[in-house]
Scaffold this active site. Structure first.
Site, PDB file in Angstrom:
ATOM      1  N   GLY A  20      -5.617  -2.677  64.042  1.00  0.00           N
ATOM      2  CA  GLY A  20      -7.017  -3.001  64.311  1.00  0.00           C
ATOM      3  C   GLY A  20      -7.669  -2.270  65.468  1.00  0.00           C
ATOM      4  N   TYR A 159      -8.434 -20.356  71.003  1.00  0.00           N
ATOM      5  CA  TYR A 159      -8.790 -18.938  71.124  1.00  0.00           C
ATOM      6  C   TYR A 159      -9.960 -18.744  72.093  1.00  0.00           C
ATOM      7  CZ  TYR A 159     -10.110 -14.234  69.543  1.00  0.00           C
ATOM      8  OH  TYR A 159     -10.416 -12.891  69.475  1.00  0.00           O
TER       9      TYR A 159
HETATM   10  P1  NAD Z   1      -5.094  -7.393  64.972  1.00  0.00           P
HETATM   11  O1  NAD Z   1      -4.413  -8.619  64.497  1.00  0.00           O
HETATM   12  O2  NAD Z   1      -5.422  -6.317  63.993  1.00  0.00           O
HETATM   13  O3  NAD Z   1      -4.273  -6.724  66.167  1.00  0.00           O
HETATM   14  C1  NAD Z   1      -3.644  -7.479  67.160  1.00  0.00           C
HETATM   15  C2  NAD Z   1      -2.374  -6.764  67.566  1.00  0.00           C
HETATM   16  O4  NAD Z   1      -1.770  -7.506  68.636  1.00  0.00           O
HETATM   17  C3  NAD Z   1      -1.334  -6.691  66.427  1.00  0.00           C
HETATM   18  O5  NAD Z   1      -0.860  -5.374  66.284  1.00  0.00           O
HETATM   19  C4  NAD Z   1      -0.237  -7.634  66.897  1.00  0.00           C
HETATM   20  O6  NAD Z   1       1.064  -7.268  66.449  1.00  0.00           O
HETATM   21  C5  NAD Z   1      -0.379  -7.513  68.409  1.00  0.00           C
HETATM   22  N1  NAD Z   1       0.245  -8.637  69.100  1.00  0.00           N
HETATM   23  C6  NAD Z   1       0.129  -9.953  68.809  1.00  0.00           C
HETATM   24  N2  NAD Z   1       0.897 -10.678  69.619  1.00  0.00           N
HETATM   25  C7  NAD Z   1       1.505  -9.805  70.459  1.00  0.00           C
HETATM   26  C8  NAD Z   1       2.426  -9.961  71.524  1.00  0.00           C
HETATM   27  N3  NAD Z   1       2.887 -11.172  71.892  1.00  0.00           N
HETATM   28  N4  NAD Z   1       2.844  -8.853  72.180  1.00  0.00           N
HETATM   29  C9  NAD Z   1       2.405  -7.622  71.806  1.00  0.00           C
HETATM   30  N5  NAD Z   1       1.557  -7.418  70.789  1.00  0.00           N
HETATM   31  C10 NAD Z   1       1.106  -8.508  70.123  1.00  0.00           C
HETATM   32  O7  NAD Z   1      -6.446  -7.912  65.668  1.00  0.00           O
HETATM   33  P2  NAD Z   1      -7.702  -7.114  66.247  1.00  0.00           P
HETATM   34  O8  NAD Z   1      -8.880  -7.626  65.542  1.00  0.00           O
HETATM   35  O9  NAD Z   1      -7.444  -5.668  66.328  1.00  0.00           O
HETATM   36  O10 NAD Z   1      -7.743  -7.734  67.709  1.00  0.00           O
HETATM   37  C11 NAD Z   1      -7.472  -6.983  68.881  1.00  0.00           C
HETATM   38  C12 NAD Z   1      -8.010  -7.766  70.078  1.00  0.00           C
HETATM   39  O11 NAD Z   1      -9.427  -7.921  69.924  1.00  0.00           O
HETATM   40  C13 NAD Z   1      -7.435  -9.183  70.173  1.00  0.00           C
HETATM   41  O12 NAD Z   1      -7.244  -9.500  71.528  1.00  0.00           O
HETATM   42  C14 NAD Z   1      -8.537 -10.026  69.587  1.00  0.00           C
HETATM   43  O13 NAD Z   1      -8.494 -11.333  70.067  1.00  0.00           O
HETATM   44  C15 NAD Z   1      -9.761  -9.275  70.070  1.00  0.00           C
HETATM   45  N6  NAD Z   1     -10.972  -9.562  69.311  1.00  0.00           N
HETATM   46  C16 NAD Z   1     -11.045  -9.279  67.985  1.00  0.00           C
HETATM   47  C17 NAD Z   1     -12.219  -9.561  67.311  1.00  0.00           C
HETATM   48  C18 NAD Z   1     -12.398  -9.270  65.847  1.00  0.00           C
HETATM   49  O14 NAD Z   1     -13.427  -9.671  65.293  1.00  0.00           O
HETATM   50  N7  NAD Z   1     -11.471  -8.586  65.195  1.00  0.00           N
HETATM   51  C19 NAD Z   1     -13.303 -10.143  67.982  1.00  0.00           C
HETATM   52  C20 NAD Z   1     -13.184 -10.418  69.331  1.00  0.00           C
HETATM   53  C21 NAD Z   1     -12.004 -10.115  69.987  1.00  0.00           C
END
Ligand code: NAD
Length: 251
Positions: A20, A159
């Site tokens: 992501g 969250y």
């Molecule tokens: P995603 O699920 O695609 O990626 C998250 C990554 O974090 C994954 O590769 C996962 O393996 C890794 N991860 C999870 N737990 C872990 C741990 N304990 N140690 C190391 N790695 C770990 O999600 P994303 O959408 O790419 O989210 C990335 C960040 O952006 C996150 O912090 C998420 O909360 C934040 N975010 C996302 C959105 C959205 O709409 N997608 C919105 C606001 C914030």
């Protein structure tokens, strides 16, 4: 003429780099000339990110950001591989375990806080300690919060609380680390297409997309571009800030 690269030779640690937003951040920073350490709990995801990066001395490393021992191991590997501390760090690792407050379990609350908030704390602290110990003259830490940390969201008590904590942690780190030339900022994404939001029902995504003033959900690259700016000297007078990357949603 091609634009000058903004992060030549800089070591950038990206947690959650295996998917992501973190994956898009790795690609963007590598294009800026950074050496990228792709760190993730999901080793296969991190390796896939690494394969797609332009040629360079990048590495994929496994870490559980919620475990102090694992983070210490990551820092030792970084030093061994790159012989320099990470002067850019982007904390993207995060999870959701959604459930309405009335039904949310203690386990789900703890698990989300452990990765999103404690994990951000552990990595921020470890990176800052390494930078200060090395005598490096600066650094930029970027923590990925969320707009729901400001406004709340149905089913996301754990969250939203974790992400509000990330913002407060970043602002405090910015105050404490400024004397070492280390900046710390937060990006607050809105709804971004990624494996995390793939879990959200399509009708909910459609509802949010219709509310976004810019008329679409975000893409990981929308967040990665802001991270590249905050990582670079172009943002040298910005610290303790929160940058909303929401297409105007909830602002
Ligand atoms: P995603 O699920 O695609 O990626 C998250 C990554 O974090 C994954 O590769 C996962 O393996 C890794 N991860 C999870 N737990 C872990 C741990 N304990 N140690 C190391 N790695 C770990 O999600 P994303 O959408 O790419 O989210 C990335 C960040 O952006 C996150 O912090 C998420 O909360 C934040 N975010 C996302 C959105 C959205 O709409 N997608 C919105 C606001 C914030």
């Amino acid at each position: 003429m091609a634009a000058a690269r903004r992060l030549p030779g800089v070591l950038a640690l990206v947690t959650g780099g295996g998917s992501g937003i973190g994956r898009a951040v790795c690609a963007r920073l590598a294009r800026e000339g950074a050496l990228v350490a792709v760190a993730d709990r999901d080793a296969a995801g991190a390796a896939e990110t690494l394969r797609a990066l332009p040629a360079g001395a990048h590495r994929a490393l496994e870490v559980d950001v919620g475990c102090a021992e694992s983070v210490a191991g990551l820092m030792a590997l970084l030093q061994a591989h790159f012989s320099q501390p990470a002067s850019v760090c982007i904390n993207c690792a995060g999870i959701t375990l959604d459930e309405f407050l009335l039904k949310q379990t203690e386990e789900a609350f703890d698990a989300v806080l452990r990765v999103n908030l404690k994990g951000t704390f552990l990595v921020t602290q470890a990176v800052a300690r390494a930078l200060v110990a090395s005598g490096a003259s600066g650094g930029s830490i970027i923590n990925v919060g969320s707009i729901v940390g400001k406004v709340g969201n149905l089913g996301q008590a754990n969250y939203a609380a974790s992400k509000a904590g990330v913002e407060a942690l970043s602002k405090t780190a910015a105050k404490e680390l400024a004397r070492y030339g280390i900046r710390c900022n937060t990006v607050l994404p809105g709804f971004i297409r990624s494996p995390m939001t793939d879990k959200v029902p399509q009708k909910v995504l459609d509802k949010f997309a219709a509310m976004v003033p810019l008329g679409r959900l975000g893409e990981p690259e929308d967040v990665a571009d802001v991270c590249a700016f905050l990582a670079s000297e172009d943002s040298r007078y910005i610290t303790g800030a929160s940058v909303e990357v929401t297409g105007g949603l909830f602002t």
